[in-house]
Motif scaffolding. Structure first.
Motif, mmCIF file in Angstrom:
data_model
loop_
_atom_site.group_PDB
_atom_site.id
_atom_site.type_symbol
_atom_site.label_atom_id
_atom_site.label_comp_id
_atom_site.label_asym_id
_atom_site.label_seq_id
_atom_site.Cartn_x
_atom_site.Cartn_y
_atom_site.Cartn_z
ATOM 1 N N MET A 1 0.807 -1.207 0.000
ATOM 2 C CA MET A 1 0.000 0.000 0.000
ATOM 3 C C MET A 1 0.851 1.273 0.000
ATOM 4 O O MET A 1 0.372 2.321 -0.426
ATOM 5 N N ASP A 2 2.093 1.208 0.498
ATOM 6 C CA ASP A 2 2.949 2.392 0.396
ATOM 7 C C ASP A 2 4.403 1.975 0.205
ATOM 8 O O ASP A 2 4.734 0.781 0.183
ATOM 9 N N HIS A 3 5.253 2.977 0.049
ATOM 10 C CA HIS A 3 6.668 2.728 -0.287
ATOM 11 C C HIS A 3 7.416 2.044 0.857
ATOM 12 O O HIS A 3 8.294 1.211 0.613
ATOM 13 N N ASP A 4 7.075 2.400 2.098
ATOM 14 C CA ASP A 4 7.739 1.743 3.246
ATOM 15 C C ASP A 4 7.378 0.261 3.282
ATOM 16 O O ASP A 4 8.227 -0.587 3.559
ATOM 17 N N ASN A 5 6.104 -0.053 3.036
ATOM 18 C CA ASN A 5 5.676 -1.463 3.018
ATOM 19 C C ASN A 5 6.402 -2.211 1.904
ATOM 20 O O ASN A 5 6.837 -3.349 2.090
ATOM 21 N N LEU A 6 6.552 -1.549 0.729
ATOM 22 C CA LEU A 6 7.239 -2.198 -0.397
ATOM 23 C C LEU A 6 8.711 -2.447 -0.044
ATOM 24 O O LEU A 6 9.244 -3.538 -0.309
ATOM 25 N N ALA A 7 9.346 -1.461 0.597
ATOM 26 C CA ALA A 7 10.750 -1.626 0.998
ATOM 27 C C ALA A 7 10.879 -2.749 2.023
ATOM 28 O O ALA A 7 11.814 -3.560 1.970
ATOM 29 N N LEU B 1 6.362 -8.173 -6.726
ATOM 30 C CA LEU B 1 6.133 -7.174 -5.673
ATOM 31 C C LEU B 1 5.943 -5.808 -6.315
ATOM 32 O O LEU B 1 6.807 -5.349 -7.062
ATOM 33 N N ARG B 2 4.819 -5.160 -6.011
ATOM 34 C CA ARG B 2 4.544 -3.849 -6.608
ATOM 35 C C ARG B 2 3.786 -2.975 -5.633
ATOM 36 O O ARG B 2 3.173 -3.464 -4.694
ATOM 37 N N LEU B 3 3.779 -1.672 -5.932
ATOM 38 C CA LEU B 3 2.862 -0.778 -5.233
ATOM 39 C C LEU B 3 1.461 -1.040 -5.776
ATOM 40 O O LEU B 3 1.269 -1.154 -6.990
#
Ligand code: 4NP
Length: 156
Positions: free
Chosen positions: A88-94, A108-110
């Motif tokens: 859901m956001d960039h921190d979660n993706l990282a 894995l994507r936003l």
């Protein structure tokens, strides 16, 4: 091709990812697609909890019941069980990228990358706001569900 499996991931798994999970589950059920849809959090503080009452309420207003969902933390096997993991956001993706094996089955994507005109954007965290934030989260969640259907050529 086997039926798609999609995991939505946010921080707590009580606000954003359960709404996206609920919106897509609902669409999948309506179309009788039989896909696997789930959600999880990068953090584990809310493991076992139902979604935030404000998330349950906004989903219900849109005809979707998410009260039975229970929060859980992302686990190693998620990277091999799912085709697509949507953060859901960039921190979660990282956080997901940091946990992922070197050659995960899952892409894995936003989540908003699948929504036209929203690529690279984050779903805003409504947790510390008021009910109007949850209405915006629902709008994003349903746009994401439509985007996932289109991604797998199952729209309408
Ligand atoms: P979510 O929202 O990641 O969309 O489920 C949050 C839920 C709980 C917390 C933060 C964000 N928390 O800090 O407990």
């Amino acid at each position: 091709m086997t039926t798609p499996s999609i995991l939505f991931v946010c921080l707590g798994n009580i606000c954003r990812s359960p709404l996206a999970d609920g919106a897509l589950r609902h669409a999948v059920r309506q179309r009788d697609l039989g896909w696997t849809v789930d959600s999880a959090g990068t953090g584990g503080w809310h493991s076992g909890d139902a979604p935030d009452p404000r998330a349950i309420a906004v989903a219900r207003q849109h005809g979707v019941d998410i009260a039975m969902l229970r929060a859980r933390q992302v686990r190693a096997e998620d990277f091999t069980r799912f085709d697509l993991i949507l953060a859901m956001d960039h921190d979660n993706l990282a956080g997901l990228r940091a946990m992922a094996p070197s050659h995960p089955r899952a892409e894995l994507r936003l989540a908003l990358d699948l929504v036209e005109g929203r690529a690279g954007q984050a779903v805003a965290d409504p947790y510390y706001g008021d009910a109007s934030g949850f209405e915006a989260t629902w709008a994003d969640a349903s746009a994401i569900a439509d985007g996932v259907l289109r991604h797998f050529d199952a729209a309408r």
